[in-house]
Motif scaffolding. Structure first.
Motif, PDB file in Angstrom:
ATOM      1  N   GLN A  82       0.822  -1.201   0.000  1.00 32.17           N
ATOM      2  CA  GLN A  82       0.000   0.000   0.000  1.00 32.17           C
ATOM      3  C   GLN A  82       0.867   1.266   0.000  1.00 32.17           C
ATOM      4  N   MET A  83       1.927   1.243   0.803  1.00 30.10           N
ATOM      5  CA  MET A  83       2.822   2.403   0.827  1.00 30.10           C
ATOM      6  C   MET A  83       3.496   2.603  -0.535  1.00 30.10           C
ATOM      7  N   GLY A  84       3.810   1.489  -1.203  1.00 33.71           N
ATOM      8  CA  GLY A  84       4.371   1.587  -2.550  1.00 33.71           C
ATOM      9  C   GLY A  84       3.409   2.248  -3.518  1.00 33.71           C
ATOM     10  N   ASN A  85       2.115   1.892  -3.390  1.00 32.81           N
ATOM     11  CA  ASN A  85       1.100   2.518  -4.246  1.00 32.81           C
ATOM     12  C   ASN A  85       1.010   4.015  -3.986  1.00 32.81           C
ATOM     13  N   VAL A  86       1.083   4.379  -2.695  1.00 34.55           N
ATOM     14  CA  VAL A  86       0.965   5.788  -2.326  1.00 34.55           C
ATOM     15  C   VAL A  86       2.071   6.609  -2.986  1.00 34.55           C
TER      16      VAL A  86
ATOM     17  N   SER B 280      -5.582   8.472  -6.920  1.00 32.61           N
ATOM     18  CA  SER B 280      -5.452   7.015  -6.992  1.00 32.61           C
ATOM     19  C   SER B 280      -4.711   6.477  -5.780  1.00 32.61           C
ATOM     20  N   ALA B 281      -3.819   7.296  -5.222  1.00 33.94           N
ATOM     21  CA  ALA B 281      -3.031   6.848  -4.069  1.00 33.94           C
ATOM     22  C   ALA B 281      -3.794   6.970  -2.762  1.00 33.94           C
ATOM     23  N   LEU B 282      -4.737   7.907  -2.688  1.00 32.82           N
ATOM     24  CA  LEU B 282      -5.436   8.190  -1.438  1.00 32.82           C
ATOM     25  C   LEU B 282      -6.073   6.957  -0.788  1.00 32.82           C
ATOM     26  N   PRO B 283      -6.813   6.119  -1.532  1.00 33.34           N
ATOM     27  CA  PRO B 283      -7.438   4.967  -0.886  1.00 33.34           C
ATOM     28  C   PRO B 283      -6.446   4.023  -0.218  1.00 33.34           C
ATOM     29  N   TYR B 284      -5.223   3.930  -0.740  1.00 28.40           N
ATOM     30  CA  TYR B 284      -4.250   3.000  -0.172  1.00 28.40           C
ATOM     31  C   TYR B 284      -3.639   3.546   1.114  1.00 28.40           C
ATOM     32  N   VAL B 285      -3.655   4.873   1.280  1.00 32.48           N
ATOM     33  CA  VAL B 285      -3.227   5.458   2.546  1.00 32.48           C
ATOM     34  C   VAL B 285      -4.185   5.032   3.650  1.00 32.48           C
ATOM     35  N   VAL B 286      -5.477   5.185   3.382  1.00 28.51           N
ATOM     36  CA  VAL B 286      -6.461   4.838   4.404  1.00 28.51           C
ATOM     37  C   VAL B 286      -6.519   3.324   4.616  1.00 28.51           C
ATOM     38  N   GLN B 287      -6.211   2.538   3.571  1.00 30.01           N
ATOM     39  CA  GLN B 287      -6.210   1.085   3.764  1.00 30.01           C
ATOM     40  C   GLN B 287      -5.095   0.661   4.713  1.00 30.01           C
TER      41      GLN B 287
ATOM     42  N   LEU C  71     -16.171   7.138  -1.506  1.00 28.56           N
ATOM     43  CA  LEU C  71     -16.639   5.752  -1.446  1.00 28.56           C
ATOM     44  C   LEU C  71     -15.513   4.768  -1.787  1.00 28.56           C
ATOM     45  N   LEU C  72     -14.702   5.106  -2.784  1.00 26.25           N
ATOM     46  CA  LEU C  72     -13.580   4.238  -3.136  1.00 26.25           C
ATOM     47  C   LEU C  72     -12.556   4.180  -2.003  1.00 26.25           C
ATOM     48  N   SER C  73     -12.346   5.314  -1.357  1.00 24.39           N
ATOM     49  CA  SER C  73     -11.427   5.338  -0.221  1.00 24.39           C
ATOM     50  C   SER C  73     -11.991   4.516   0.939  1.00 24.39           C
ATOM     51  N   MET C  74     -13.298   4.648   1.181  1.00 21.80           N
ATOM     52  CA  MET C  74     -13.926   3.864   2.238  1.00 21.80           C
ATOM     53  C   MET C  74     -13.883   2.375   1.920  1.00 21.80           C
ATOM     54  N   ALA C  75     -14.021   2.032   0.635  1.00 19.11           N
ATOM     55  CA  ALA C  75     -13.970   0.619   0.233  1.00 19.11           C
ATOM     56  C   ALA C  75     -12.634  -0.010   0.612  1.00 19.11           C
TER      57      ALA C  75
END
Length: 356
Positions: A23-27, A150-157, A214-218
């Motif tokens: 996830q950090m790599g995606n960010v 695109s990176a935001l959801p992986y931060v919250v994940q 919603l994508l971030s919450m997912a």
């Protein structure tokens, strides 16, 4: 490497950091990719492949130079660190323990993990690989903003994964729920949650802020899977979750390493689930072949939500985080040997182990 290098008291934290590394790599990679694609460096978008491909080569050189099989083989490790690691790791087992393939593949709890892992990877890889396209073609974000969003959801994940693991451990310590129920609750949140959020996206029309939320919450809810099916591999066979088994052959100087069952079953589920990396883009291409419209993308989200749901339901019904018979084949014999230290008993244990 985790089994050989990390003390038992630090293994959970180290393994969690490693798993959330993706996830950090995606960010980092997504906004950098967006910026590189908007420049004239090496032709624009091809520079993304040159830059990250080169980084992969540098990583390999660093791995080759600095990684050693065991702490005792490292030339620069301090005596204090070596002693600490050696005193806080699992004992090596010298009994032969063939992998029970038939028992593994006929186990319903094992298939529950396979199906859940498949459901997770299907949704995760579609969001990972296709979200930039969706943000660009449907929500009309420019390529720089696309990378950041695109990176935001992986931060919250990543953040939710840490929170979920902390809560799961606290509940387990309190004894309020069994370990199986903790895994099922966590996994249900991690798979049902994204499915509901994706269904919310389909009825959100073209409201960018709501859809990104919603994508971030997912993906935030999806972070609970690290306390769900992801750790169930070890729950089912904890005695094989440590270092590989060293087996001394009757012939001198021949030592064979047998992969632990816990690593084997994760390899099985991960290999099967990564097929989604092929299937996912094909499904997106099929539904959007007639055009990148909201209706076509809604069909993609319907399918993804359905796969999430199947994985969650199958796991909730058939999963078990208890010790599996095939995961502790020789535990009784090993305990018998450990508790009786007489030479006669040790010989008997060695003989019985050879026979088994």
């Amino acid at each position: 490497m985790i089994g050989r290098w990390s003390p038992k008291t630090e293994r959970s934290r180290i393994s969690t950091i490693i798993f959330t590394g993706s996830q950090m790599g995606n960010v980092i990679a997504m906004p950098v990719s967006g910026w590189l694609s908007s420049t004239d460096l090496l032709g624009g978008w091809p520079s993304v492949f040159y830059v990250f491909g080169s980084l992969g080569c540098v990583w390999f050189l660093a791995w080759s130079a600095f990684i050693y099989e065991t702490p005792s083989q490292h030339p620069n490790i301090s005596k204090e660190e070596l002693l600490f690691i050696e005193q806080n790791k699992d004992e090596k087992t010298k009994q032969k323990n063939d992998i029970p393939w038939k028992d593994i593949f006929t186990s319903l709890p094992m298939w529950a993990v396979i199906v859940a892992h498949f459901g997770h990877n299907f949704g995760f890889l579609i969001l990972l690989t296709e979200m930039p396209t969706y943000l660009s073609t449907i929500l009309h974000f420019d390529i720089k903003s696309n990378g950041i969003l695109s990176a935001l959801p992986y931060v919250v994940q990543a953040m939710s994964a840490w929170l979920a693991s902390y809560l799961a451990d606290r509940i387990r310590e309190s004894g309020r729920l069994s370990i199986t129920n903790i895994r099922k609750v966590s996994n249900s949140i991690g798979l049902f949650g994204p499915a509901i959020c994706l269904l919310g996206v389909t009825v959100s029309g073209c409201r960018p802020e709501l859809i990104v939320a919603l994508l971030s919450m997912a993906l935030a809810l999806n972070g609970f899977i690290y306390s769900g099916f992801n750790i169930t591999h070890v729950d089912m066979s904890p005695e094989y979750a440590g270092p590989p088994l060293f087996i001394v052959d009757p012939l001198p100087d021949l030592v064979y390493i047998v992969r632990p069952v816990a690593s084997t079953i994760f390899g099985i589920t991960n290999a099967i689930s990564n097929v989604c990396g092929i299937i996912g883009p094909m499904i997106v291409g099929y539904f959007t072949a007639s055009g990148a419209t909201i209706a076509n993308w809604s069909d993609v989200f319907y399918v993804t939500a359905a796969v999430y749901t199947v994985g969650a339901v199958f796991y909730a019904i058939f999963a078990s985080a208890e010790l599996q018979p095939w995961g502790v084949r020789n535990s009784a014999q090993e305990k018998k040997c450990n508790f009786d230290s007489t030479s006669a008993q040790e010989k008997k244990c060695n003989l019985d182990s050879t026979k088994s």
